[in-house]
Design an enzyme around this catalytic site. Structure first.
Site, PDB file in Angstrom:
ATOM      1  N   THR A  71     -19.224  31.894 -46.967  1.00 42.65           N
ATOM      2  CA  THR A  71     -20.578  32.408 -47.189  1.00 42.65           C
ATOM      3  C   THR A  71     -21.295  32.560 -45.857  1.00 42.65           C
ATOM      4  OG1 THR A  71     -20.680  31.522 -49.410  1.00 42.65           O
ATOM      5  CG2 THR A  71     -22.790  31.932 -48.326  1.00 42.65           C
TER       6      THR A  71
ATOM      7  N   HIS B 257     -27.156  37.242 -52.425  1.00 37.61           N
ATOM      8  CA  HIS B 257     -27.153  35.869 -52.939  1.00 37.61           C
ATOM      9  C   HIS B 257     -28.030  35.801 -54.213  1.00 37.61           C
ATOM     10  CE1 HIS B 257     -25.845  31.841 -51.186  1.00 37.61           C
ATOM     11  NE2 HIS B 257     -26.495  31.449 -52.259  1.00 37.61           N
TER      12      HIS B 257
ATOM     13  N   TYR C 185     -34.144  26.334 -60.732  1.00 36.98           N
ATOM     14  CA  TYR C 185     -33.196  26.355 -59.611  1.00 36.98           C
ATOM     15  C   TYR C 185     -32.186  27.495 -59.784  1.00 36.98           C
ATOM     16  CZ  TYR C 185     -29.036  25.249 -56.954  1.00 36.98           C
ATOM     17  OH  TYR C 185     -27.926  25.355 -56.143  1.00 36.98           O
TER      18      TYR C 185
ATOM     19  N   LYS D 251     -18.705  36.511 -47.696  1.00 36.91           N
ATOM     20  CA  LYS D 251     -19.694  36.797 -48.739  1.00 36.91           C
ATOM     21  C   LYS D 251     -21.103  36.826 -48.146  1.00 36.91           C
ATOM     22  CE  LYS D 251     -21.345  34.787 -53.115  1.00 36.91           C
ATOM     23  NZ  LYS D 251     -22.579  34.100 -52.771  1.00 36.91           N
TER      24      LYS D 251
ATOM     25  N   SER E  54     -17.731  26.435 -55.788  1.00 36.33           N
ATOM     26  CA  SER E  54     -18.635  26.248 -54.647  1.00 36.33           C
ATOM     27  C   SER E  54     -18.310  24.974 -53.874  1.00 36.33           C
ATOM     28  CB  SER E  54     -20.080  26.162 -55.157  1.00 36.33           C
ATOM     29  OG  SER E  54     -20.946  25.739 -54.137  1.00 36.33           O
TER      30      SER E  54
ATOM     31  N   ARG F 168     -31.861  35.191 -53.740  1.00 33.72           N
ATOM     32  CA  ARG F 168     -32.272  33.779 -53.627  1.00 33.72           C
ATOM     33  C   ARG F 168     -32.505  33.321 -52.193  1.00 33.72           C
ATOM     34  NH1 ARG F 168     -30.770  30.485 -57.780  1.00 33.72           N
ATOM     35  NH2 ARG F 168     -29.900  28.838 -56.493  1.00 33.72           N
TER      36      ARG F 168
ATOM     37  N   TYR G 238     -19.153  26.614 -47.500  1.00 31.05           N
ATOM     38  CA  TYR G 238     -20.284  26.463 -46.593  1.00 31.05           C
ATOM     39  C   TYR G 238     -19.731  25.654 -45.436  1.00 31.05           C
ATOM     40  CZ  TYR G 238     -23.946  27.978 -49.865  1.00 31.05           C
ATOM     41  OH  TYR G 238     -24.756  28.710 -50.699  1.00 31.05           O
TER      42      TYR G 238
ATOM     43  N   GLN H 213     -15.295  28.700 -52.322  1.00 33.68           N
ATOM     44  CA  GLN H 213     -16.369  29.165 -51.429  1.00 33.68           C
ATOM     45  C   GLN H 213     -16.685  28.092 -50.400  1.00 33.68           C
ATOM     46  OE1 GLN H 213     -19.710  27.680 -51.838  1.00 33.68           O
ATOM     47  NE2 GLN H 213     -20.410  28.726 -49.974  1.00 33.68           N
TER      48      GLN H 213
ATOM     49  N   ARG I  35     -37.435  27.756 -51.094  1.00 33.68           N
ATOM     50  CA  ARG I  35     -37.649  27.833 -52.548  1.00 33.68           C
ATOM     51  C   ARG I  35     -38.644  26.753 -52.922  1.00 33.68           C
ATOM     52  NH1 ARG I  35     -31.270  27.883 -53.682  1.00 33.68           N
ATOM     53  NH2 ARG I  35     -30.755  29.887 -52.734  1.00 33.68           N
TER      54      ARG I  35
HETATM   55  C1  FMN Z   1     -27.611  28.376 -59.236  1.00 36.82           C
HETATM   56  C2  FMN Z   1     -26.924  29.165 -58.168  1.00 36.82           C
HETATM   57  C3  FMN Z   1     -26.220  28.496 -57.188  1.00 36.82           C
HETATM   58  C4  FMN Z   1     -25.554  29.227 -56.203  1.00 36.82           C
HETATM   59  N1  FMN Z   1     -24.796  28.553 -55.287  1.00 36.82           N
HETATM   60  C5  FMN Z   1     -24.072  29.249 -54.382  1.00 36.82           C
HETATM   61  C6  FMN Z   1     -23.172  28.582 -53.518  1.00 36.82           C
HETATM   62  O1  FMN Z   1     -23.024  27.372 -53.567  1.00 36.82           O
HETATM   63  N2  FMN Z   1     -22.494  29.325 -52.611  1.00 36.82           N
HETATM   64  C7  FMN Z   1     -22.633  30.687 -52.546  1.00 36.82           C
HETATM   65  O2  FMN Z   1     -21.993  31.326 -51.715  1.00 36.82           O
HETATM   66  N3  FMN Z   1     -23.442  31.343 -53.390  1.00 36.82           N
HETATM   67  C8  FMN Z   1     -24.156  30.660 -54.308  1.00 36.82           C
HETATM   68  N4  FMN Z   1     -24.966  31.331 -55.181  1.00 36.82           N
HETATM   69  C9  FMN Z   1     -25.008  32.799 -55.153  1.00 36.82           C
HETATM   70  C10 FMN Z   1     -23.944  33.382 -56.071  1.00 36.82           C
HETATM   71  O3  FMN Z   1     -22.657  33.134 -55.585  1.00 36.82           O
HETATM   72  C11 FMN Z   1     -24.115  34.895 -56.233  1.00 36.82           C
HETATM   73  O4  FMN Z   1     -24.123  35.513 -54.977  1.00 36.82           O
HETATM   74  C12 FMN Z   1     -25.381  35.247 -56.996  1.00 36.82           C
HETATM   75  O5  FMN Z   1     -25.631  34.327 -58.018  1.00 36.82           O
HETATM   76  C13 FMN Z   1     -25.266  36.635 -57.585  1.00 36.82           C
HETATM   77  O6  FMN Z   1     -26.411  36.982 -58.282  1.00 36.82           O
HETATM   78  P1  FMN Z   1     -26.542  36.818 -59.872  1.00 36.82           P
HETATM   79  O7  FMN Z   1     -26.832  35.387 -60.136  1.00 36.82           O
HETATM   80  O8  FMN Z   1     -27.717  37.673 -60.192  1.00 36.82           O
HETATM   81  O9  FMN Z   1     -25.258  37.268 -60.493  1.00 36.82           O
HETATM   82  C14 FMN Z   1     -25.639  30.634 -56.178  1.00 36.82           C
HETATM   83  C15 FMN Z   1     -26.355  31.293 -57.175  1.00 36.82           C
HETATM   84  C16 FMN Z   1     -26.989  30.581 -58.169  1.00 36.82           C
HETATM   85  C17 FMN Z   1     -27.729  31.325 -59.241  1.00 36.82           C
END
Ligand code: FMN
Length: 380
Positions: free
Chosen positions: A156, A279, A24, A255, A106, A282, A130, A128, A165
């Site tokens: 976001t 993101h 995840y 973001k 988050s 992802r 949502y 952050q 995913r």
């Molecule tokens: C496990 C996980 C959960 C995430 N959850 C959120 C989230 O709840 N809200 C959000 O805006 N971004 C979320 N993101 C994105 C991160 O804020 C960020 O944009 C991203 O992880 C950056 O890439 P990096 O992991 O390679 O540093 C998540 C990323 C990961 C890895």
């Protein structure tokens, strides 16, 4: 093994966490093209040293939105960080506080922002959002956030629906935790995590779940949302942003922008900052990389808007590269989570120290005193 770098921390985390949770965090979306492209895009950037311009010490301090950061680094919001370690979000908050950098909580954290504040009282906590379909519930959430001393809100914009995913579904990784045979076996094979995280919650606050969601509106992360009211808002638009701008008295950040047009609109409608982000590769598998779009966005908005960036940061040199391409500071998501998984708060401390060390070596090699001096050294 004493972890030396991102990859060592990640390898240790892989051993400690159940596969469902590890994937995840670690993986991308669909064919994972966007995820692979991030590493390639950062590796393709070269930096030219300026010879014989050495300094005795480097100065990492960075000013953004009127505040001084000890490093141009921000802990990105990551959902469910509290599953990586017991009270993980509080531990991240404390580690960020000690490192002198902001931590963004988050909407989908396990621990609610009030409890994170109680555990990390002097941290620079961002929140952050949502945006939930139920705007009244969203407003009530934001009142709680403001009351807990948060002034920086991050909306976001790149997740109007749940990303595709498939591995989450295969792994049976769902919140609240649903007992499938596969997930049960995965957890049984990781007793350290079961006892150290899940049983620690069960003994104290009960079964971990999303800390900010009203009890009657808990949702599953993999399946269809069980409640319309707090589902991701696919109709989210600029009118919502304008309304939010009127409501929120502090700094407002958007973001997940990847175009010059969106950045200019964000600036025009009153954003204080934007995060150029995929993101972490992802969400949209065909998204351009941050490195590709960041320079044009930074050039277009100039000093009128604070430009932040993230996605794919694994090394101190990656932080510097995004700064060189126009970001004032950089967010990191997976990086601190691997530290947290490996050693809790101490692991997160170690990750921040490691990134600072790596930045220091790169800057010394280049002859830089401050990260902001890097731009002319970058070969685009
Ligand atoms: C496990 C996980 C959960 C995430 N959850 C959120 C989230 O709840 N809200 C959000 O805006 N971004 C979320 N993101 C994105 C991160 O804020 C960020 O944009 C991203 O992880 C950056 O890439 P990096 O992991 O390679 O540093 C998540 C990323 C990961 C890895």
């Amino acid at each position: 093994m004493q972890p030396q770098n991102f990859y060592d921390f990640r390898a240790l985390a892989q051993r400690r966490l159940p596969k469902g949770l590890f994937e995840y965090i670690d993986r991308g979306t669909e064919n994972e093209v966007a995820l692979r492209a991030l590493r390639d895009s950062l590796d393709a950037i070269q930096i030219v040293p300026q010879a014989l311009t050495g300094h005795g010490a480097r100065d990492f301090t960075t000013n953004i939105m009127g505040k001084e950061l000890a490093l141009p680094l921000i802990v990105a919001p990551t959902a469910l960080a509290g599953l990586v370690s017991h009270n993980g979000e509080v531990k991240l908050g404390r580690a960020a506080m000690k490192a002198g950098i902001p931590v963004c909580v988050s909407t989908q954290s396990i621990t609610a922002v009030e409890d994170i504040r109680a555990g990390a009282s002097d941290a620079d906590i961002w929140f952050q959002l949502y945006m939930w379909r139920d705007r009244k519930l969203t407003r009530e959430l934001l009142d709680r956030v403001w009351a807990s001393g948060v002034t920086t809100l991050v909306l976001t914009a790149d997740t109007p629906v749940g990303p595709n995913r498939e591995y989450n579904t295969r792994n049976g990784f769902a919140m609240p935790m649903t007992p499938t045979f596969r997930a049960g076996l995965d957890i049984a094979l990781h007793p350290g995590w079961l006892f150290g995280v899940i049983l620690a919650y069960l003994r104290t606050t009960g079964m971990p779940t999303y800390g900010h969601y009203p009890k009657e509106h808990q949702v599953a992360i993999t399946g269809a949302p069980s409640s319309e009211a707090v589902a991701l808002e696919e109709r989210l638009n600029w009118d919502d942003f304008v309304a939010l701008r009127q409501q929120w008295r502090g700094e407002l950040v958007i973001k997940g922008l990847l175009s010059v047009a969106d950045a200019l609109l964000a600036q025009k409608l009153g954003a204080d900052a934007i995060v150029v982000s995929t993101h972490g590769g992802r969400n949209l598998d065909s998204a351009p990389t941050t490195a590709r779009v960041l320079p044009d966005i930074a050039d277009a908005v100039g000093e009128k808007l604070t430009v932040l960036a993230d996605s794919g940061v694994q090394r101190g040199s990656d932080v510097l590269k995004y700064v060189g391409l126009g970001a004032k500071a950089v967010m990191a998501g997976r990086l601190p989570l691997w530290g947290l998984a490996t050693g809790g708060e101490t692991g997160a401390d170690a990750i921040f120290a490691m990134i600072k060390r790596e930045m220091d070596v790169t800057m010394a090699m280049l002859g830089l005193e401050k990260p902001s001096e890097i731009a002319p050294h970058i070969i685009r």
